[in-house]
Design a protein around this motif. Structure first.
Motif: not given
Length: 255
Positions: A42-70
Protein backbone atom coordinates in the motif's frame (compact mmCIF):
# COMPACT_ATOMS: atom_id res chain seq x y z
CA UNK A 1 -4.76 -41.37 41.65
CA UNK A 2 -1.80 -43.53 40.62
CA UNK A 3 1.54 -41.97 39.85
CA UNK A 4 1.35 -43.14 36.24
CA UNK A 5 -2.13 -41.71 35.71
CA UNK A 6 -1.11 -38.45 37.37
CA UNK A 7 1.94 -38.25 35.13
CA UNK A 8 -0.11 -38.87 31.98
CA UNK A 9 -2.65 -36.23 33.01
CA UNK A 10 0.12 -33.75 33.76
CA UNK A 11 1.76 -34.42 30.38
CA UNK A 12 -1.55 -34.04 28.55
CA UNK A 13 -2.33 -30.72 30.27
CA UNK A 14 1.16 -29.39 29.60
CA UNK A 15 0.96 -30.40 25.93
CA UNK A 16 -2.40 -28.70 25.50
CA UNK A 17 -1.16 -25.56 27.27
CA UNK A 18 1.96 -25.41 25.12
CA UNK A 19 0.00 -25.89 21.89
CA UNK A 20 -2.48 -23.21 22.91
CA UNK A 21 0.15 -20.75 24.13
CA UNK A 22 2.66 -21.13 21.31
CA UNK A 23 0.00 -21.72 18.66
CA UNK A 24 -1.73 -18.44 19.38
CA UNK A 25 1.54 -16.54 19.42
CA UNK A 26 2.62 -18.18 16.16
CA UNK A 27 -0.70 -17.26 14.54
CA UNK A 28 -0.25 -13.67 15.69
CA UNK A 29 3.28 -13.58 14.29
CA UNK A 30 1.96 -14.84 10.94
CA UNK A 31 -0.77 -12.19 11.02
CA UNK A 32 1.80 -9.48 11.74
CA UNK A 33 3.97 -10.71 8.87
CA UNK A 34 1.01 -10.52 6.47
CA UNK A 35 0.08 -7.09 7.80
CA UNK A 36 3.53 -5.58 7.26
CA UNK A 37 3.76 -7.05 3.77
CA UNK A 38 0.43 -5.39 3.00
CA UNK A 39 1.73 -2.09 4.38
CA UNK A 40 4.70 -2.26 1.99
CA UNK A 41 2.38 -2.78 -1.00
CA UNK A 42 0.00 0.00 0.00
CA UNK A 43 2.89 2.38 0.72
CA UNK A 44 4.21 1.73 -2.78
CA UNK A 45 0.82 2.72 -4.22
CA UNK A 46 0.84 5.84 -2.04
CA UNK A 47 4.27 6.90 -3.24
CA UNK A 48 3.23 6.44 -6.88
CA UNK A 49 0.18 8.61 -6.16
CA UNK A 50 2.42 11.28 -4.64
CA UNK A 51 4.46 11.37 -7.85
CA UNK A 52 1.25 12.22 -9.71
CA UNK A 53 0.33 14.84 -7.08
CA UNK A 54 3.82 16.34 -7.33
CA UNK A 55 3.52 16.53 -11.12
CA UNK A 56 0.12 18.25 -10.87
CA UNK A 57 1.47 20.85 -8.47
CA UNK A 58 4.44 21.47 -10.73
CA UNK A 59 2.23 21.90 -13.80
CA UNK A 60 0.15 24.40 -11.85
CA UNK A 61 3.46 26.11 -10.93
CA UNK A 62 2.70 25.64 -7.20
CA UNK A 63 0.72 28.85 -7.65
CA UNK A 64 -1.15 30.36 -4.68
CA UNK A 65 -4.37 30.37 -6.69
CA UNK A 66 -3.81 26.67 -7.41
CA UNK A 67 -3.34 25.99 -3.70
CA UNK A 68 -6.52 27.90 -2.95
CA UNK A 69 -8.43 25.88 -5.55
CA UNK A 70 -7.17 22.55 -4.17
CA UNK A 71 -7.94 23.63 -0.61
CA UNK A 72 -11.53 24.28 -1.64
CA UNK A 73 -11.67 20.72 -3.01
CA UNK A 74 -10.73 19.20 0.33
CA UNK A 75 -6.99 18.86 -0.19
CA UNK A 76 -4.51 20.58 2.10
CA UNK A 77 -1.65 21.62 -0.20
CA UNK A 78 0.78 22.18 2.66
CA UNK A 79 0.30 18.59 3.85
CA UNK A 80 0.57 17.10 0.37
CA UNK A 81 3.65 19.17 -0.44
CA UNK A 82 5.21 18.00 2.83
CA UNK A 83 4.69 14.38 1.81
CA UNK A 84 5.98 15.22 -1.69
CA UNK A 85 9.13 16.88 -0.37
CA UNK A 86 11.32 13.90 -1.28
CA UNK A 87 9.65 13.40 -4.66
CA UNK A 88 11.64 14.78 -7.56
CA UNK A 89 10.41 12.76 -10.53
CA UNK A 90 7.60 13.86 -12.80
CA UNK A 91 4.89 11.53 -14.06
CA UNK A 92 5.37 10.97 -17.82
CA UNK A 93 2.33 12.12 -19.80
CA UNK A 94 1.22 11.88 -23.41
CA UNK A 95 1.13 15.03 -25.50
CA UNK A 96 -2.59 15.64 -26.14
CA UNK A 97 -4.02 16.79 -29.46
CA UNK A 98 -5.22 20.41 -29.50
CA UNK A 99 -5.06 23.36 -31.88
CA UNK A 100 -3.29 25.73 -29.46
CA UNK A 101 -0.66 25.61 -26.74
CA UNK A 102 -3.25 26.65 -24.17
CA UNK A 103 -5.53 23.86 -25.33
CA UNK A 104 -2.76 21.29 -24.88
CA UNK A 105 -2.01 22.69 -21.41
CA UNK A 106 -5.65 22.47 -20.34
CA UNK A 107 -5.98 18.92 -21.61
CA UNK A 108 -2.75 17.85 -19.92
CA UNK A 109 -3.79 19.29 -16.55
CA UNK A 110 -7.33 17.88 -16.82
CA UNK A 111 -6.03 14.42 -17.69
CA UNK A 112 -3.52 14.50 -14.86
CA UNK A 113 -6.15 15.70 -12.38
CA UNK A 114 -8.36 12.70 -13.25
CA UNK A 115 -5.32 10.45 -12.93
CA UNK A 116 -4.59 11.85 -9.44
CA UNK A 117 -8.25 11.54 -8.41
CA UNK A 118 -8.43 7.88 -9.46
CA UNK A 119 -5.06 7.04 -7.91
CA UNK A 120 -6.10 8.64 -4.62
CA UNK A 121 -9.37 6.68 -4.61
CA UNK A 122 -7.55 3.40 -5.26
CA UNK A 123 -4.99 4.18 -2.57
CA UNK A 124 -7.55 5.16 0.06
CA UNK A 125 -10.31 2.63 -0.57
CA UNK A 126 -8.62 -0.19 -2.42
CA UNK A 127 -9.39 -1.52 -5.86
CA UNK A 128 -9.70 -4.74 -7.84
CA UNK A 129 -7.33 -6.31 -10.32
CA UNK A 130 -7.67 -9.37 -12.58
CA UNK A 131 -6.66 -12.58 -10.83
CA UNK A 132 -3.52 -13.87 -12.61
CA UNK A 133 -4.65 -17.45 -11.88
CA UNK A 134 -8.16 -16.99 -13.29
CA UNK A 135 -8.94 -14.10 -15.65
CA UNK A 136 -12.68 -14.55 -14.94
CA UNK A 137 -12.12 -13.44 -11.35
CA UNK A 138 -10.89 -10.25 -9.76
CA UNK A 139 -8.63 -9.92 -6.75
CA UNK A 140 -9.16 -7.26 -4.10
CA UNK A 141 -6.28 -4.86 -3.49
CA UNK A 142 -6.64 -3.27 -0.01
CA UNK A 143 -6.03 0.42 0.51
CA UNK A 144 -5.20 2.92 3.24
CA UNK A 145 -8.55 2.61 5.04
CA UNK A 146 -8.38 -1.19 5.05
CA UNK A 147 -4.87 -1.03 6.51
CA UNK A 148 -6.12 1.28 9.27
CA UNK A 149 -8.95 -1.13 10.13
CA UNK A 150 -6.59 -4.10 10.05
CA UNK A 151 -4.15 -2.24 12.30
CA UNK A 152 -6.88 -1.76 14.90
CA UNK A 153 -7.86 -5.44 14.70
CA UNK A 154 -4.26 -6.65 15.05
CA UNK A 155 -3.71 -4.36 18.04
CA UNK A 156 -6.79 -5.87 19.73
CA UNK A 157 -5.32 -9.34 19.18
CA UNK A 158 -1.94 -8.18 20.53
CA UNK A 159 -3.64 -6.88 23.68
CA UNK A 160 -5.60 -10.12 24.07
CA UNK A 161 -2.44 -12.23 23.76
CA UNK A 162 -0.40 -10.01 26.08
CA UNK A 163 -3.12 -9.78 28.73
CA UNK A 164 -4.77 -13.17 28.43
CA UNK A 165 -1.77 -15.39 27.89
CA UNK A 166 0.92 -13.78 29.94
CA UNK A 167 4.09 -15.94 29.87
CA UNK A 168 4.45 -15.47 33.62
CA UNK A 169 0.87 -16.65 34.30
CA UNK A 170 1.31 -19.68 32.03
CA UNK A 171 4.62 -20.56 33.66
CA UNK A 172 3.18 -20.13 37.15
CA UNK A 173 0.18 -22.29 36.30
CA UNK A 174 2.41 -24.97 34.82
CA UNK A 175 4.58 -25.02 37.92
CA UNK A 176 1.47 -25.23 40.08
CA UNK A 177 0.66 -28.57 38.46
CA UNK A 178 3.77 -30.01 40.11
CA UNK A 179 3.39 -29.36 43.87
CA UNK A 180 6.55 -31.30 44.72
CA UNK A 181 8.63 -29.04 42.47
CA UNK A 182 7.07 -25.94 44.03
CA UNK A 183 7.79 -27.29 47.50
CA UNK A 184 11.43 -28.02 46.63
CA UNK A 185 11.87 -24.49 45.21
CA UNK A 186 10.32 -22.97 48.33
CA UNK A 187 12.66 -24.96 50.55
CA UNK A 188 15.64 -23.94 48.43
CA UNK A 189 14.49 -20.30 48.45
CA UNK A 190 14.22 -20.16 44.67
CA UNK A 191 12.49 -17.07 43.37
CA UNK A 192 11.52 -15.97 39.88
CA UNK A 193 13.53 -12.75 40.04
CA UNK A 194 11.93 -9.81 38.29
CA UNK A 195 8.56 -11.41 37.78
CA UNK A 196 7.44 -8.74 35.31
CA UNK A 197 10.57 -8.86 33.16
CA UNK A 198 9.53 -12.10 31.49
CA UNK A 199 6.21 -10.59 30.41
CA UNK A 200 7.91 -7.41 29.18
CA UNK A 201 10.53 -9.31 27.17
CA UNK A 202 8.01 -11.60 25.48
CA UNK A 203 5.17 -9.10 25.03
CA UNK A 204 4.09 -8.13 21.51
CA UNK A 205 4.49 -4.41 20.81
CA UNK A 206 1.30 -2.68 19.57
CA UNK A 207 1.45 -1.18 16.08
CA UNK A 208 1.62 2.60 15.77
CA UNK A 209 -0.35 3.42 12.60
CA UNK A 210 1.26 6.87 12.34
CA UNK A 211 4.71 5.25 12.18
CA UNK A 212 3.92 3.02 9.19
CA UNK A 213 4.94 5.70 6.69
CA UNK A 214 1.61 5.74 4.86
CA UNK A 215 0.92 9.23 3.51
CA UNK A 216 -2.49 10.81 4.04
CA UNK A 217 -3.79 11.54 0.55
CA UNK A 218 -7.19 13.27 0.25
CA UNK A 219 -9.93 12.15 -2.11
CA UNK A 220 -10.87 14.59 -4.86
CA UNK A 221 -14.22 15.34 -6.51
CA UNK A 222 -14.87 14.21 -10.12
CA UNK A 223 -13.23 16.20 -12.89
CA UNK A 224 -16.64 17.30 -14.19
CA UNK A 225 -17.19 19.30 -11.00
CA UNK A 226 -13.93 21.26 -11.21
CA UNK A 227 -13.00 21.38 -14.89
CA UNK A 228 -14.26 24.93 -15.38
CA UNK A 229 -12.14 26.25 -12.51
CA UNK A 230 -9.11 24.24 -13.64
CA UNK A 231 -9.43 25.60 -17.19
CA UNK A 232 -9.68 29.17 -15.87
CA UNK A 233 -6.58 28.67 -13.72
CA UNK A 234 -4.67 27.20 -16.65
CA UNK A 235 -5.65 30.17 -18.83
CA UNK A 236 -4.35 32.61 -16.19
CA UNK A 237 -1.05 30.75 -15.72
CA UNK A 238 -0.52 30.34 -19.46
CA UNK A 239 -1.15 34.04 -19.99
CA UNK A 240 1.13 35.27 -17.21
CA UNK A 241 3.85 32.57 -16.99
CA UNK A 242 3.86 31.00 -20.43
CA UNK A 243 7.59 30.23 -20.54
CA UNK A 244 7.46 28.27 -17.24
CA UNK A 245 4.40 26.35 -18.36
CA UNK A 246 5.99 25.47 -21.71
CA UNK A 247 9.20 24.27 -20.05
CA UNK A 248 7.32 21.97 -17.65
CA UNK A 249 5.12 20.59 -20.42
CA UNK A 250 8.21 19.73 -22.44
CA UNK A 251 9.57 17.84 -19.42
CA UNK A 252 6.53 15.69 -18.77
CA UNK A 253 5.89 15.01 -22.45
CA UNK A 254 9.50 14.00 -23.05
CA UNK A 255 9.80 11.84 -19.89
Amino acid sequence: MSADLQGDLHAEIMTEMAENFFGRRRNLEDRLDQFYRLVVRVRRVGMDTLVKWHTLFRLLLCDEEAKSLLTSLGAVPADILWYCKNVSELRPLRRPLALTGLGRYKKTVAGLYEMVRQAAADYNHGTFTPDPLDIRKKRAIPGYEQVREMCEAVNLEIKAVNDGQSPLCVLSFAKGLDPECVQRENIAGAILGDAQKLDRDLAFVPISFDDLGLPHIPDLPPLSEVKGRLDALCATLYDTRKAEVAALLDQVWAA
